[in-house]
Write an enzyme that holds these catalytic residues in place. Structure first.
Site, mmCIF file in Angstrom:
data_model
loop_
_atom_site.group_PDB
_atom_site.id
_atom_site.type_symbol
_atom_site.label_atom_id
_atom_site.label_comp_id
_atom_site.label_asym_id
_atom_site.label_seq_id
_atom_site.Cartn_x
_atom_site.Cartn_y
_atom_site.Cartn_z
ATOM 1 C CD GLU A 6 -6.945 5.462 2.728
ATOM 2 O OE1 GLU A 6 -6.684 5.933 1.612
ATOM 3 O OE2 GLU A 6 -6.079 4.972 3.464
ATOM 4 C CG ASP B 55 -2.199 0.791 0.984
ATOM 5 O OD1 ASP B 55 -3.244 0.467 1.564
ATOM 6 O OD2 ASP B 55 -2.137 1.761 0.197
HETATM 7 C C1 GLC Z 1 -4.446 4.255 -0.005
HETATM 8 C C2 GLC Z 1 -5.357 3.068 0.244
HETATM 9 C C3 GLC Z 1 -5.412 2.078 -0.882
HETATM 10 C C4 GLC Z 1 -5.160 2.783 -2.190
HETATM 11 C C5 GLC Z 1 -3.749 3.337 -2.176
HETATM 12 C C6 GLC Z 1 -3.437 4.128 -3.447
HETATM 13 O O1 GLC Z 1 -3.803 4.632 1.176
HETATM 14 O O2 GLC Z 1 -5.141 2.342 1.450
HETATM 15 O O3 GLC Z 1 -6.711 1.467 -0.838
HETATM 16 O O4 GLC Z 1 -5.309 1.858 -3.263
HETATM 17 O O5 GLC Z 1 -3.509 4.152 -1.051
HETATM 18 O O6 GLC Z 1 -4.232 5.274 -3.505
#
Ligand code: GLC
Length: 611
Positions: A500, A303
């Site tokens: 989030e 991530d």
């Molecule tokens: C974010 C999320 C993830 C996403 C990634 C790219 O923090 O946790 O779901 O795909 O970063 O944006």
């Protein structure tokens, strides 16, 4: 007359010609091998790998954010991937400028010696949601309420057309989390609280990728976030999932098994921990369970700055880099500090702390998906699909999905459906006429925002369009102006956008004061009140519910608010079923099917119309 040359000379020349032809052919053959679409994927990948330097291999494992690289960086560092973080968009934010941006990056990647195309990732989690004008579908919690895996596959296919039309070839979706605590800010990204719902809805992988990779609108899907992100204690985003292995496997693993069976091309690791150990460094879960036991043959991506969390300190260290790569992460999403990541990983390999076999395995996985996607043959945008972005066809599909996602929870004396003729309807609430509120997070920007952020139909507009010419519809955001002459009052209330951890609700989970006052104002008039709840999760409404005549859970419907009106007026009967248990009070959280607690409405509940 010509003197014939000595036989030995002729033989020598013929041999030399044969050797050079073979060599030249072999050289030509080697040079073209990985570019030869007629060759088996495995052979193309092996031929390419054999030609690549360590720098080129590490470049394939590095994913910076687009704002932090120049075109020259892409070529010089042999970068294999870029991402747009939520809301990271070209200017102007139009489909055409997305395609121009993508093609510019791609040309820089093709200027490298091996001409390896880059793969570009975005979060298209409910449509191509970063792009103004794209069709925004209901968030996953609403799609879970439809109980219709085929509808969800079709949504994936429509999303893929819009994404591919802008050049982008990788979608960080679907989220296959199993949301166990509604306090979690990402509850709306879950198809439901029981593993079988996200598992069933993994059909979206087939929608996004096609039945096999490589079609004209086939984009790589991502099963995320592996594993257990929806099970953290208190629903704290990026927190700790404290479960036995048996429980983790029973509740959180099935959706990933289903996605792997569907051939999902990538898996993203969760920020969260399992029993105190950060999953980004978890060799057993990634190498042993995901890759070996489930047989996942695609590639694993971290991530966003996810490897930084392994030691609990800001930034990443050489130890975190080697731990993550050796645990089985194949590509690292390192938005800004990517040059230091490249240097660090190279040093770890040269010191023998990350084996070359691991680097080669990661590259095989990444390059195999690039070959299967057809990126070597068709690296640039197929602009035939630009016109699908926000198309009437896609919006009609979204409207259908909105209607199917509505869950009718209360309907006293059949106050619903509303009559379309000779009616007098009063509409109120902060979420009645607000595209931003009804689309929620991950829309145009990372967090989403209130207001007219993208073209669509608000719920109020949908009501006005559906009510017949002999009816009147009056709107007042806070309900002032209502009187007893109205036949029904519709209060569209609920949450404003978040994403989030910004959406975690550790405290109360009721309606905000403005909404409560609006509803009270309507009720005081004596007019029957229908509450439409636009939210990313169940809210604590038990105390107020007895005074409401009807309650419709609308979730986060997206741009096609007319689908809500379709249900309110009975154009479409409500068929949605709760994908999550609805608490009777906030202190019941977490509350899930089969846990013995008495909810306000159980998992699977949903009313329909008698007529
Ligand atoms: C974010 C999320 C993830 C996403 C990634 C790219 O923090 O946790 O779901 O795909 O970063 O944006």
């Amino acid at each position: 007359m010509h003197r014939s040359p000595p036989r030995s000379l002729v033989l020598g020349l013929l041999t030399a010609l044969a050797v050079s032809a073979a060599a030249g052919g072999a050289a030509a053959d080697t040079r073209a091998a990985h570019l030869d679409a007629g060759r088996p994927v495995k052979e193309r990948v092996e031929r390419l790998l054999a030609r690549m330097s360590l720098d080129e291999k590490i470049g394939q494992m590095t994913q910076p954010e687009r704002q932090n690289v120049t075109l020259d960086d892409i070529t010089r560092y042999r970068l294999g991937s870029l991402l747009s973080g939520g809301g990271s968009v070209p200017t102007p934010n139009t489909p055409e400028s997305w395609a121009d941006m993508y093609d510019g990056f791609q040309r820089a990647a093709l200027a490298t010696p091996q001409r390896v195309p880059l793969i570009y990732g975005v979060d298209a989690v409910h449509g191509h949601n970063n792009v103004v004008g794209a069709t925004i579908f209901p968030h996953n919690i609403g799609l879970g309420a439809t109980r219709d895996p085929e509808l969800v596959r079709r949504i994936g296919a429509a999303t893929a057309e819009e994404v591919a039309g802008t050049g982008v070839d990788w979608d960080f979706a679907p989220c296959l989390c199993v949301a166990r605590n509604d306090r979690w800010g990402r509850t709306y990204e879950s198809f439901g609280e029981v593993p079988e719902l996200p598992a069933q809805m993994s059909t979206i992988v087939t929608g996004l990728q096609g039945r096999r990779l490589g079609g004209p609108t086939s984009i790589l899907a991502t099963a995320k976030h592996y594993v257990g992100d929806g099970g953290t204690t208190n629903g704290t985003d990026q927190g700790d999932t404290q479960l036995s292995e048996a429980e983790l496997r029973k509740i959180h693993l099935p959706p990933f098994r289903a996605a792997v069976r569907r051939g999902v091309g990538s898996v993203m690791i969760t920020y969260s921990s399992w029993n105190g150990v950060k999953t980004h460094g978890h060799r057993y879960l990634i190498n042993d369970v995901l890759k070996r036991e489930l047989g996942f043959s695609g590639f694993v991506i971290s991530d966003y700055n996810g490897i930084d969390q392994i030691d609990g300190q800001p930034g990443f260290t050489p130890a975190e880099v080697r731990t993550a790569i050796n645990a089985g992460i194949d590509m690292v999403m390192v938005p800004a500090d990517w040059k230091r990541f490249i240097e660090t990983l190279k040093a770890e390999v040269e010191a023998g702390r990350v084996p070359m076999s691991r680097i080669d395995d990661a590259n095989r996985r990444i390059l195999t998906k690039k070959v299967e996607l057809g990126l070597f043959e068709r690296p640039l945008t197929d602009r035939r699909y630009l016109k699908t972005v926000g198309s009437a066809e896609h919006r009609a599909l979204a409207r259908q999905a909105v209607a199917r996602s509505q869950v009718l929870l209360k309907n006293d004396r059949n106050v619903l459906p509303l009559d379309r003729r000779d009616n007098k309807i009063f509409v109120a609430g902060k979420n009645a006429d607000d595209i931003g509120n009804q689309t929620g997070g991950w829309t145009i920007t990372w967090q989403g925002s209130s207001g007219p952020i993208t073209p669509g139909t608000t719920i109020l507009q949908g009501i006005k369009q559906t009510a017949g010419p002999s009816s009147t519809v009056t709107y007042s955001k806070d309900g002032t102006g209502i009187d007893g002459s109205y036949k029904a009052a519709v209060a569209v209330v609920g949450e404003t956008p978040y994403a989030e951890f910004m959406g975690d609700r550790p405290g109360a989970m009721g309606l905000d004061e403005a909404d409560l006052q609006t509803i009270e104002r309507l009720r005081a008039s004596g007019v029957p009140v229908i509450v439409v709840l636009v939210s990313g999760r169940p809210l604590d409404v038990s105390a107020q519910l007895p005074k409401w005549n009807a309650l419709l859970a609308s979730w986060l419907p997206g741009t096609e608010g007319r689908g809500v009106a379709d249900v309110l007026f009975g154009v479409t009967r409500p068929t949605g079923k709760l994908p999550v248990t609805w608490m009777k009070s906030v202190d019941q959280q977490p509350i899930n099917r089969g846990d013995g607690k008495a909810p306000l409405f159980p998992f699977g509940y949903g009313l329909t119309y008698r007529r």
